[in-house]
Design an enzyme around this catalytic site. Structure first.
Site, PDB file in Angstrom:
ATOM      1  N   ASP A 240      90.580  71.307   9.322  1.00  0.00           N
ATOM      2  CA  ASP A 240      91.544  70.403   8.709  1.00  0.00           C
ATOM      3  C   ASP A 240      92.016  69.405   9.748  1.00  0.00           C
ATOM      4  O   ASP A 240      92.008  69.699  10.947  1.00  0.00           O
ATOM      5  CB  ASP A 240      92.745  71.166   8.136  1.00  0.00           C
ATOM      6  CG  ASP A 240      93.454  70.410   7.035  1.00  0.00           C
ATOM      7  OD1 ASP A 240      93.956  69.292   7.303  1.00  0.00           O
ATOM      8  OD2 ASP A 240      93.533  70.916   5.909  1.00  0.00           O
TER       9      ASP A 240
ATOM     10  N   THR B 294      99.584  71.369  -5.280  1.00  0.00           N
ATOM     11  CA  THR B 294      99.241  71.420  -3.861  1.00  0.00           C
ATOM     12  C   THR B 294     100.077  70.389  -3.120  1.00  0.00           C
ATOM     13  O   THR B 294     100.871  69.666  -3.722  1.00  0.00           O
ATOM     14  CB  THR B 294      97.743  71.098  -3.642  1.00  0.00           C
ATOM     15  OG1 THR B 294      97.515  69.727  -4.028  1.00  0.00           O
ATOM     16  CG2 THR B 294      96.847  72.009  -4.468  1.00  0.00           C
TER      17      THR B 294
ATOM     18  N   ASP C 287      88.401  65.652  11.452  1.00  0.00           N
ATOM     19  CA  ASP C 287      88.444  64.636  10.407  1.00  0.00           C
ATOM     20  C   ASP C 287      87.191  64.821   9.564  1.00  0.00           C
ATOM     21  O   ASP C 287      86.071  64.632  10.052  1.00  0.00           O
ATOM     22  CB  ASP C 287      88.465  63.249  11.053  1.00  0.00           C
ATOM     23  CG  ASP C 287      88.537  62.105  10.047  1.00  0.00           C
ATOM     24  OD1 ASP C 287      88.192  62.320   8.862  1.00  0.00           O
ATOM     25  OD2 ASP C 287      88.936  60.993  10.443  1.00  0.00           O
TER      26      ASP C 287
ATOM     27  N   LYS D 206      85.590  60.568  -6.687  1.00  0.00           N
ATOM     28  CA  LYS D 206      85.286  61.879  -7.253  1.00  0.00           C
ATOM     29  C   LYS D 206      84.127  61.819  -8.239  1.00  0.00           C
ATOM     30  O   LYS D 206      83.356  62.785  -8.361  1.00  0.00           O
ATOM     31  CB  LYS D 206      86.533  62.461  -7.917  1.00  0.00           C
ATOM     32  CG  LYS D 206      87.668  62.751  -6.933  1.00  0.00           C
ATOM     33  CD  LYS D 206      87.256  63.714  -5.814  1.00  0.00           C
ATOM     34  CE  LYS D 206      88.417  64.118  -4.926  1.00  0.00           C
ATOM     35  NZ  LYS D 206      88.017  65.081  -3.874  1.00  0.00           N
TER      36      LYS D 206
ATOM     37  N   TYR E 133      90.461  56.866  -6.034  1.00  0.00           N
ATOM     38  CA  TYR E 133      90.299  58.323  -6.027  1.00  0.00           C
ATOM     39  C   TYR E 133      89.318  58.745  -7.108  1.00  0.00           C
ATOM     40  O   TYR E 133      88.394  59.532  -6.877  1.00  0.00           O
ATOM     41  CB  TYR E 133      91.659  58.980  -6.234  1.00  0.00           C
ATOM     42  CG  TYR E 133      91.627  60.489  -6.344  1.00  0.00           C
ATOM     43  CD1 TYR E 133      91.589  61.284  -5.207  1.00  0.00           C
ATOM     44  CD2 TYR E 133      91.655  61.112  -7.589  1.00  0.00           C
ATOM     45  CE1 TYR E 133      91.575  62.667  -5.295  1.00  0.00           C
ATOM     46  CE2 TYR E 133      91.638  62.495  -7.695  1.00  0.00           C
ATOM     47  CZ  TYR E 133      91.596  63.264  -6.549  1.00  0.00           C
ATOM     48  OH  TYR E 133      91.573  64.631  -6.644  1.00  0.00           O
TER      49      TYR E 133
ATOM     50  N   ASN F 131      86.049  70.454   0.899  1.00  0.00           N
ATOM     51  CA  ASN F 131      87.191  70.357   0.008  1.00  0.00           C
ATOM     52  C   ASN F 131      88.193  69.267   0.390  1.00  0.00           C
ATOM     53  O   ASN F 131      88.960  68.797  -0.453  1.00  0.00           O
ATOM     54  CB  ASN F 131      87.906  71.726  -0.015  1.00  0.00           C
ATOM     55  CG  ASN F 131      89.291  71.649  -0.585  1.00  0.00           C
ATOM     56  OD1 ASN F 131      89.477  71.481  -1.785  1.00  0.00           O
ATOM     57  ND2 ASN F 131      90.298  71.749   0.275  1.00  0.00           N
TER      58      ASN F 131
END
Length: 279
Positions: A42, A195, A67, A164, A160, A94
């Site tokens: 992460d 989250t 990264d 995706k 975004y 992820n």
């Protein structure tokens, strides 16, 4: 019985990106509980806490601050899995960002470039550096986080959503590219999951006094939690999904099963009609 008690990942090595919180952290913990050694990655330094939680529970884990959209970092993470644990069997790409909630034309090229770098190029880099290693071992599982926003409009900002949608296609094209190698490539399309990424949505709802309606647009009438996506990732990482390849697994409470509906639900309308007929 917990999901990981039904799945055996003993002797397998996994890399999970975005592992400091949310879906990534839940997945790293679940993979480890099923017996895998996990390299937790992460950009946030909190990733060490995830690795420590695994070690405290008796599992094997390493932490790397990286990264996910920077190729040297991705390559180093895959190398670390082999160096520290002797191989690489599962990668869960992820990590992702939203790019901020903006009107369609308000996000400039710099926003699009950064969102695509992390959300789409990042998973590609994971495939690029993990796939050949897995193929040399006779196979493996690569999992990516896409989104229901990549299937239909209005589930996220434009940049975004486009990134995706690219991940969904990337799973298909990569599965074909690794044909015959035993390497499977799939993605998960979560709905609204609570989250750190979606925290602003939940905080805004609480401030407006509308916390309860969050997630009410899906048939289950609620938002999801990270463990519900981690369970899907565990399935795709395991032999239970040995014949699943090039697939986008939707985990959204049924949100994408229908087009938006602004009037009465068909079931309610039908019951209302029956009641009037009976009168």
């Amino acid at each position: 019985m917990t999901p990981q008690e039904n799945v055996d990942l003993s002797g397998r090595v996994a890399v999970v990106t975005g592992a400091a919180s949310g879906i990534g952290r839940a997945s790293a913990l679940m993979f480890a509980a099923a017996g895998a050694a996990v390299v937790c990655c992460d950009k946030a330094e909190g990733v060490e806490a995830t690795a420590e939680a695994i070690r405290t529970a008796g599992g094997r884990a390493a932490a790397r601050v990286m990264d996910a959209g920077h190729e040297p970092d991705v390559a180093a993470a895959m190398e670390a899995a082999e160096a520290e644990f002797g191989g690489l069997d599962v990668v869960f790409a992820n990590a992702g960002i939203t790019g901020g909630v903006r009107e369609f034309l308000d996000a400039g090229p710099e926003v699009w470039a950064e969102v695509l770098r992390v959300n789409l190029i990042g998973p590609y880099l994971a495939i690029r550096h993990a796939g050949p290693r897995m193929a040399a071992r006779g196979g493996g599982s690569i999992i990516m986080t896409a989104s229901v926003a990549g299937i239909r409009a209005n589930a996220g900002p434009a940049s975004y959503s486009a990134s995706k949608a690219g991940v969904v296609n990337l799973a298909q094209t990569a599965a074909q590219a690794f044909s015959g190698t035993g390497v499977r490539v799939n993605c998960i399309c979560p709905g609204l999951i609570e989250t750190e990424m979606t925290r602003p949505i939940y905080d805004y709802a609480k401030a407006m006094g509308t916390e309860v309606p969050i997630g009410m647009s899906n048939p289950l009438k609620r938002g999801g939690v990270p463990d519900e996506i981690a369970t899907a990732a565990l399935f795709l990482a395991s032999p239970l999904s040995s014949y699943v390849n090039g697939h986008a697994l939707v985990v959204d409470g049924g949100l994408s099963s229908s087009h938006p509906w602004t009037g009465a639900r068909p079931f309610s309308a039908a019951r209302g009609g029956e009641a009037k007929a009976a009168e």
